[in-house]
Design a protein around this motif. Structure first.
Motif, PDB file in Angstrom:
ATOM      1  N   GLU A   3       1.004  -0.795   0.150  1.00  0.00           N
ATOM      2  CA  GLU A   3      -0.355  -0.054  -0.078  1.00  0.00           C
ATOM      3  C   GLU A   3       0.598   1.358  -0.209  1.00  0.00           C
ATOM      4  N   THR A   4       0.183   2.289   0.024  1.00  0.00           N
ATOM      5  CA  THR A   4       0.777   3.834  -0.681  1.00  0.00           C
ATOM      6  C   THR A   4       0.598   4.798   0.364  1.00  0.00           C
ATOM      7  N   THR A   5       1.154   5.038   1.232  1.00  0.00           N
ATOM      8  CA  THR A   5       0.960   6.050   2.641  1.00  0.00           C
ATOM      9  C   THR A   5       1.972   7.052   2.240  1.00  0.00           C
ATOM     10  N   VAL A   6       1.211   8.002   2.309  1.00  0.00           N
ATOM     11  CA  VAL A   6       2.140   9.290   2.454  1.00  0.00           C
ATOM     12  C   VAL A   6       2.232  10.313   3.864  1.00  0.00           C
ATOM     13  N   VAL A   7       3.389  11.042   4.205  1.00  0.00           N
ATOM     14  CA  VAL A   7       3.726  11.730   5.059  1.00  0.00           C
ATOM     15  C   VAL A   7       3.654  13.097   4.649  1.00  0.00           C
ATOM     16  N   HIS A   8       3.109  13.763   4.759  1.00  0.00           N
ATOM     17  CA  HIS A   8       3.279  15.377   4.150  1.00  0.00           C
ATOM     18  C   HIS A   8       4.123  16.215   5.580  1.00  0.00           C
ATOM     19  N   LEU A   9       5.030  16.439   5.034  1.00  0.00           N
ATOM     20  CA  LEU A   9       5.579  17.620   6.779  1.00  0.00           C
ATOM     21  C   LEU A   9       5.724  19.142   6.494  1.00  0.00           C
ATOM     22  N   LEU A  10       4.718  19.753   6.503  1.00  0.00           N
ATOM     23  CA  LEU A  10       3.921  21.169   6.949  1.00  0.00           C
ATOM     24  C   LEU A  10       4.805  22.091   7.586  1.00  0.00           C
ATOM     25  N   ARG A  11       5.939  23.077   7.634  1.00  0.00           N
ATOM     26  CA  ARG A  11       6.418  23.950   7.871  1.00  0.00           C
ATOM     27  C   ARG A  11       5.528  24.423   8.674  1.00  0.00           C
ATOM     28  N   ARG A 131      12.785  11.035  12.323  1.00  0.00           N
ATOM     29  CA  ARG A 131      12.809   9.751  11.974  1.00  0.00           C
ATOM     30  C   ARG A 131      11.554   8.453  12.478  1.00  0.00           C
ATOM     31  N   SER A 132      11.771   9.369  14.021  1.00  0.00           N
ATOM     32  CA  SER A 132      10.609   8.586  14.916  1.00  0.00           C
ATOM     33  C   SER A 132       9.178   8.872  14.238  1.00  0.00           C
ATOM     34  N   VAL A 133       9.153   9.737  14.717  1.00  0.00           N
ATOM     35  CA  VAL A 133       7.540   9.811  14.352  1.00  0.00           C
ATOM     36  C   VAL A 133       7.350  10.509  12.918  1.00  0.00           C
ATOM     37  N   ILE A 134       8.169  10.583  11.816  1.00  0.00           N
ATOM     38  CA  ILE A 134       7.313   9.528  10.838  1.00  0.00           C
ATOM     39  C   ILE A 134       6.757   8.425  10.350  1.00  0.00           C
ATOM     40  N   GLU A 135       7.807   7.688  11.615  1.00  0.00           N
ATOM     41  CA  GLU A 135       7.830   6.321  11.436  1.00  0.00           C
ATOM     42  C   GLU A 135       6.423   5.824  11.479  1.00  0.00           C
ATOM     43  N   ASP A 136       6.183   6.405  13.549  1.00  0.00           N
ATOM     44  CA  ASP A 136       4.831   6.251  13.691  1.00  0.00           C
ATOM     45  C   ASP A 136       3.936   7.250  13.138  1.00  0.00           C
ATOM     46  N   ALA A 137       4.049   7.917  12.681  1.00  0.00           N
ATOM     47  CA  ALA A 137       2.813   8.421  11.397  1.00  0.00           C
ATOM     48  C   ALA A 137       2.247   7.398  10.432  1.00  0.00           C
ATOM     49  N   ARG A 138       3.243   6.862  10.013  1.00  0.00           N
ATOM     50  CA  ARG A 138       3.500   6.199   9.049  1.00  0.00           C
ATOM     51  C   ARG A 138       2.324   5.138   9.517  1.00  0.00           C
ATOM     52  N   GLY A 143      -1.786   3.324   4.013  1.00  0.00           N
ATOM     53  CA  GLY A 143      -2.804   3.752   3.301  1.00  0.00           C
ATOM     54  C   GLY A 143      -3.586   4.432   2.918  1.00  0.00           C
ATOM     55  N   HIS A 144      -2.968   5.388   3.444  1.00  0.00           N
ATOM     56  CA  HIS A 144      -3.700   7.208   4.281  1.00  0.00           C
ATOM     57  C   HIS A 144      -2.346   7.468   4.037  1.00  0.00           C
ATOM     58  N   GLU A 145      -3.014   9.466   4.269  1.00  0.00           N
ATOM     59  CA  GLU A 145      -1.684   9.985   4.989  1.00  0.00           C
ATOM     60  C   GLU A 145      -1.992  10.898   5.588  1.00  0.00           C
ATOM     61  N   ALA A 146      -0.637  11.260   5.991  1.00  0.00           N
ATOM     62  CA  ALA A 146      -0.910  12.474   7.747  1.00  0.00           C
ATOM     63  C   ALA A 146       0.347  13.283   7.179  1.00  0.00           C
ATOM     64  N   VAL A 147       0.050  14.867   7.800  1.00  0.00           N
ATOM     65  CA  VAL A 147       0.675  15.602   7.996  1.00  0.00           C
ATOM     66  C   VAL A 147       1.297  16.200   9.250  1.00  0.00           C
ATOM     67  N   LEU A 148       2.336  15.860   9.129  1.00  0.00           N
ATOM     68  CA  LEU A 148       3.229  16.070  10.786  1.00  0.00           C
ATOM     69  C   LEU A 148       3.703  18.049  10.631  1.00  0.00           C
ATOM     70  N   ASP A 190       7.017  -0.100   3.367  1.00  0.00           N
ATOM     71  CA  ASP A 190       8.116   0.601   4.365  1.00  0.00           C
ATOM     72  C   ASP A 190       8.741   1.237   3.503  1.00  0.00           C
ATOM     73  N   ARG A 191       9.228   1.504   1.809  1.00  0.00           N
ATOM     74  CA  ARG A 191      10.280   1.608   1.681  1.00  0.00           C
ATOM     75  C   ARG A 191       9.797   3.010   0.874  1.00  0.00           C
ATOM     76  N   LEU A 192      10.939   4.095   1.198  1.00  0.00           N
ATOM     77  CA  LEU A 192      10.617   5.717   0.835  1.00  0.00           C
ATOM     78  C   LEU A 192      10.729   5.507  -0.756  1.00  0.00           C
ATOM     79  N   VAL A 193       9.759   6.469  -1.364  1.00  0.00           N
ATOM     80  CA  VAL A 193       9.731   5.922  -3.116  1.00  0.00           C
ATOM     81  C   VAL A 193      10.594   7.588  -3.791  1.00  0.00           C
ATOM     82  N   SER A 194       9.525   8.149  -2.921  1.00  0.00           N
ATOM     83  CA  SER A 194       9.752   9.750  -3.754  1.00  0.00           C
ATOM     84  C   SER A 194       9.978  10.795  -2.188  1.00  0.00           C
ATOM     85  N   VAL A 195      10.333  12.044  -2.680  1.00  0.00           N
ATOM     86  CA  VAL A 195      10.492  13.362  -2.237  1.00  0.00           C
ATOM     87  C   VAL A 195      10.279  14.181  -2.675  1.00  0.00           C
TER      88      VAL A 195
END
Length: 213
Positions: A3-11, A131-138, A143-148, A190-195
Motif C-alpha cells: 500500500e502507498t502511504t504519504v507523510v506531508h511535513l508542513l512548516r 525519523r521516529s515520528v514519521i515512522e510512527d505516523a506512517r 494506506g492513507h496520508e498524514a500531515v506533520l 515501508d520503502r520510501l519511493v519519492s520526496v
C-alpha cells in the motif's frame, strides 16, 4: 504491490516577530495575520486528500498552523515533542539585518564547529527524532496520508537524510523549505519511493524569514 502511504511535513506559517528575534523554542510566538492566512490556504489545498491524522509540534506557531488543517479534515491534533524546533543556544537574541547575529564577537564562541553544529542540537539527533515520528505516523495511517507540522530545520534535516545526502551541515540560506510549505514523503509499504515539495501558500510569503523558525 504494497500500500502507498504519504507523510506531508508542513512548516508553520509566518510568525509575528517585529523585533527579529531568533525565537527557537521560546514560548509566546504566534502566527501573524498573514501566517494565519497561510495556514488556511494550506488547509484548503489538502482538503481533498486522504489524510487520516494531523500531528504537530507543541509550539504555538505550529499548533496554530495545524488547527485549520485539522478542522477542515475533521481530525484532532496529535501533539508530539519530536516535531519541535531544533534546540539553539542563540535563541532569544536579535538576528539583525544580514544575519548580524553571526558577525557579533559575543557569539563567536558558539561557532567552532558548524558541522555538528556547535550552537545547537546536533543534526543526527534532529534526524533521529524526526525519523521516529514519521515512522510512527506512517504506521498509524498505513494506506492513507498524514500531515506533520514542524519547523524549517527539522524538516530540512530529515529531507536531506531521506535523499541520501552524505553530509547534513549546510548553508541555511539554501534550504528549500518556505513558510507553510509541504515536504512530501511517499512510501510503498515501508520503502520510501519519492520526496516531493510544494508551496500552496507561496504567493503569501513576503521575504526571508528569521532562521531557526
Amino acid at each position: 504491490m504494497a500500500e502507498t502511504t504519504v507523510v506531508h511535513l508542513l512548516r508553520h506559517g509566518e510568525v509575528h516577530n517585529p523585533s527579529g528575534i531568533l525565537y527557537g523554542r521560546l514560548p509566546g510566538y504566534h502566527l501573524s495575520d498573514n501566517g494565519q492566512l497561510m495556514a488556511k490556504t494550506v488547509a484548503k489545498a489538502v482538503a481533498g486528500r486522504d489524510i487520516a491524522a494531523v500531528y504537530s509540534s507543541p509550539l504555538e506557531r505550529a499548533q496554530e498552523t495545524a488547527t485549520p488543517v485539522a478542522a477542515t479534515l475533521g481530525l484532532d491534533i496529535v501533539t508530539d515533542d519530536r516535531l519541535l524546533e531544533a534546540g539553539n543556544l542563540l535563541e532569544g537574541r536579535t538576528v539583525g539585518t544580514g544575519l548580524r547575529i553571526l558577525r557579533s564577537p559575543r557569539n563567536y564562541r558558539y561557532f567552532w564547529n558548524p558541522m555538528r553544529p556547535s550552537w545547537g542540537e546536533p543534526y543526527p539527533v534532529i534526524v533521529a527524532r524526526m525519523r521516529s515520528v514519521i515512522e510512527d505516523a506512517r504506521e498509524a495511517v498505513r494506506g492513507h496520508e498524514a500531515v506533520l507540522v514542524s519547523h524549517q530545520l527539522p524538516i530540512w534535516a530529515i529531507r536531506m537524510a531521506a535523499e541520501g545526502r552524505r553530509r547534513l551541515w549546510h548553508d541555511p540560506r539554501r534550504r528549500q523549505c518556505g513558510l507553510a510549505s509541504l515536504t512530501t514523503l511517499t512510501f510503498d509499504g515501508d520503502r520510501l519511493v519519492s520526496v516531493g515539495y510544494s508551496e500552496p501558500a507561496g504567493s503569501l510569503e513576503r521575504g526571508p524569514s528569521v532562521p531557526g523558525a
